[in-house]
Enzyme design. Structure first.
Site, PDB file in Angstrom:
ATOM      1  N   GLY A 217       0.724  -1.333   0.159  1.00  0.00           N
ATOM      2  CA  GLY A 217      -0.110  -0.061  -0.028  1.00  0.00           C
ATOM      3  C   GLY A 217       0.805   1.305  -0.072  1.00  0.00           C
ATOM      4  O   GLY A 217       0.417   2.327   0.415  1.00  0.00           O
ATOM      5  N   THR A 219       1.693   3.165  -2.582  1.00  0.00           N
ATOM      6  CA  THR A 219       1.099   4.331  -3.417  1.00  0.00           C
ATOM      7  C   THR A 219      -0.310   4.792  -2.945  1.00  0.00           C
ATOM      8  O   THR A 219      -0.671   5.939  -2.705  1.00  0.00           O
ATOM      9  CB  THR A 219       0.678   3.725  -4.575  1.00  0.00           C
ATOM     10  OG1 THR A 219       2.103   3.344  -5.373  1.00  0.00           O
ATOM     11  CG2 THR A 219       0.072   4.752  -5.558  1.00  0.00           C
ATOM     12  N   GLU A 244       5.031   4.796 -12.269  1.00  0.00           N
ATOM     13  CA  GLU A 244       4.642   3.539 -12.658  1.00  0.00           C
ATOM     14  C   GLU A 244       2.828   3.504 -13.152  1.00  0.00           C
ATOM     15  O   GLU A 244       2.630   2.664 -13.747  1.00  0.00           O
ATOM     16  CB  GLU A 244       4.719   2.532 -11.339  1.00  0.00           C
ATOM     17  CG  GLU A 244       4.159   1.249 -11.432  1.00  0.00           C
ATOM     18  CD  GLU A 244       4.372   0.400 -10.157  1.00  0.00           C
ATOM     19  OE1 GLU A 244       4.726  -0.791 -10.077  1.00  0.00           O
ATOM     20  OE2 GLU A 244       4.283   1.033  -9.010  1.00  0.00           O
ATOM     21  N   GLU A 384      18.788  -1.644  -3.477  1.00  0.00           N
ATOM     22  CA  GLU A 384      19.689  -0.794  -4.104  1.00  0.00           C
ATOM     23  C   GLU A 384      19.892   0.311  -3.077  1.00  0.00           C
ATOM     24  O   GLU A 384      20.031   1.559  -3.609  1.00  0.00           O
ATOM     25  CB  GLU A 384      19.350  -0.268  -5.554  1.00  0.00           C
ATOM     26  CG  GLU A 384      19.108  -1.664  -6.414  1.00  0.00           C
ATOM     27  CD  GLU A 384      18.293  -1.156  -7.653  1.00  0.00           C
ATOM     28  OE1 GLU A 384      18.417  -1.897  -8.717  1.00  0.00           O
ATOM     29  OE2 GLU A 384      17.553  -0.164  -7.590  1.00  0.00           O
ATOM     30  N   ARG A 423      15.662  11.750  12.023  1.00  0.00           N
ATOM     31  CA  ARG A 423      16.774  12.682  12.169  1.00  0.00           C
ATOM     32  C   ARG A 423      16.461  13.476  13.317  1.00  0.00           C
ATOM     33  O   ARG A 423      17.314  13.687  14.239  1.00  0.00           O
ATOM     34  CB  ARG A 423      17.327  13.433  11.055  1.00  0.00           C
ATOM     35  CG  ARG A 423      18.801  13.793  11.210  1.00  0.00           C
ATOM     36  CD  ARG A 423      19.079  14.465   9.924  1.00  0.00           C
ATOM     37  NE  ARG A 423      18.803  13.984   8.476  1.00  0.00           N
ATOM     38  CZ  ARG A 423      19.602  13.341   7.995  1.00  0.00           C
ATOM     39  NH1 ARG A 423      21.004  13.120   8.691  1.00  0.00           N
ATOM     40  NH2 ARG A 423      19.168  12.621   6.735  1.00  0.00           N
TER      41      ARG A 423
END
Length: 459
Positions: A217, A219, A244, A384, A423
């Protein structure tokens, strides 16, 4: 003085007085070198002799030695460069006509600006030469142009270090306003109460990574957040770059989610009167909303940058959504895909700072979570990843246990938004509800401010 470098002969942007005054001010007050060296570098000077003088100053400073005419002349002599800078006489003349050393910030700004203009001219000339020669493909030349412009933009972003006093004094309203919590920058709310409480919202200049395995989920959640912003009061413009799905598919999702209509029923056309009314209402709302969708496949950073700058100038930008990171491409040359994705994440972080808006980039996860007993994702699962984790201000994972245990009725609709990195705040879990029929996430029961779903009437 001998004739100037070819830079002057070609009529390139130069201000020799500003260059001389920067060097002369340092010779009068060596403490200024630290201030100057953080803003300009030797190559920012147009004349070779000025570049050599500044380099020798830097070497003296690194060794902890004084910077004055005598030590500088000695250092140049050791390098066999004293004559090439017109000797001690030229060093003595550097501060001739210098109004005040306190003006050095203005002189540095002029030197930087002229240097930047020359770099743009040189880069443009190289591109023109490549186009005229025609040995390279157009795509390769375009990639070189993108890389050159990004480097120029990064080189022009140097700024001086600031003291706490300077930061406070530059804050509008002074120290009292600085310390007033009501005046602190508040983030953009997502509409998910628990998540907003944990994060304080999405802040301008931040890069947020929303990651999950396929069909979790990603998107849907991103579109829920976009819908919350564009329909809020006042509405906040949202730009969605979908690599996409088509714009029509995205809009259909958002309208069905807002109307609480099952997408399969919508596509099949089996709708009752209530559902038709809700769809029309939701469609009219979205038609008037400041939502901007770009469904260009494999969009690159330069195209995104140009479109966002135009949108910021015309309407402003409240949030940017990229769906999703691994589908983006870079025109530059990279040894492997990991390096390319790392460059993209870094580029998105810099872009978020430049446009002054948060960027939410969706990301895929590797199969590693499915090998673990609890199936829950971790930061190491980012596909990646490279520097994704490093560049991101916040990394959140969507986890829906019902995907892995579909036979358990007690897990139906349960969802977690796991903040794995933040952060400026805590990590933890925000519980949510996922309504599969509408591909819509909602606040978990008990969250303050939760709106109950509308009643269903089957007309």
């Amino acid at each position: 003085m001998p004739s100037a470098d070819s830079t002057l002969d070609k009529g390139l942007p130069v201000n020799l007085d500003a260059e001389r005054f920067v060097l002369g001010a340092i010779l009068l007050d060596e403490s200024l070198f630290i201030q100057v060296s953080g803003l300009i570098e030797p190559d920012d000077f147009s004349l070779e002799k000025h570049r050599r003088i500044f380099r020798r100053m830097s070497e003296l400073q690194e060794r902890g030695e004084r910077i004055d005419r005598v030590t500088l002349a000695e250092e140049l002599m050791k390098q066999g460069q004293l004559e090439s800078v017109d000797g001690i006489t030229y060093l003595m003349s550097l501060d001739d006509g210098l109004p005040r050393t306190s003006n050095i910030d203005s002189y540095v700004r002029i030197v930087r600006e002229k240097s930047q203009l020359r770099r743009i001219i040189f880069a443009s000339q190289r591109l023109i030469d490549r186009c005229m020669i025609g040995d390279d493909a157009a795509d390769s030349i375009l990639a070189g142009a993108e890389e050159a412009l990004l480097k120029l933009s990064d080189a022009g972003s140097r700024s001086a270090l600031s003291t706490p006093r300077q930061i406070i004094e530059s804050y509008e309203g002074g120290i009292n306003a600085f310390l007033d919590p009501a005046n602190r920058i508040k983030g953009v709310g997502t509409g998910f109460i628990k998540f907003d409480e944990m994060t304080g919202g999405m802040r301008p200049g931040e890069l947020l990574i929303l990651a999950a395995r396929p069909a979790m989920g990603k998107t849907a959640m991103a579109l829920n957040i976009a819908q919350h912003l564009v329909l809020s009061d006042p509405p906040k413009p949202v730009a969605v770059f979908s690599l996409e799905m088509s714009g029509e598919s995205l809009l259909t999702r958002m309208i069905c989610a807002a109307a609480r209509v099952n997408q399969h029923k919508f596509r099949a056309g089996f709708l009752n009167e209530r559902e038709r009314r809700e769809l029309i209402r939701a469609a009219n709302q979205m038609a008037a909303a400041p939502l901007y969708i770009d469904d260009t496949a494999s969009i690159n950073l330069m195209d995104m940058h140009a479109k966002l700058r135009r949108l910021r100038a015309e309407r402003g930008v409240g949030l940017v959504i990229v769906d999703y990171l691994q589908l983006m491409t870079s025109r530059g040359r990279h040894e492997n895909r990991v390096q390319e994705v790392s460059a993209l994440s870094r580029g998105l972080k810099l872009l978020s700072k430049e446009i002054g808006a948060p960027i939410m980039a969706l990301s895929q996860l590797s199969r590693a979570p499915e090998m673990r007993d609890d199936k829950k994702p971790q930061l190491s699962d980012l596909r990646e990843s490279g520097s994704i984790e490093q560049d991101a201000d916040l990394v959140a994972f969507i986890f829906r246990p019902e995907v892995y245990q579909q036979n358990r009725a007690d897990l139906r609709g349960k969802a977690e938004l796991i903040i794995a990195k933040q952060r400026n705040g805590p990590t933890g879990v925000a519980e949510m509800i996922f309504i599969k029929d509408y591909t819509k996430f909602e606040n978990a029961a008990g969250d303050v401010g939760e709106e109950p779903p509308p009643a269903h009437d089957d007309e």
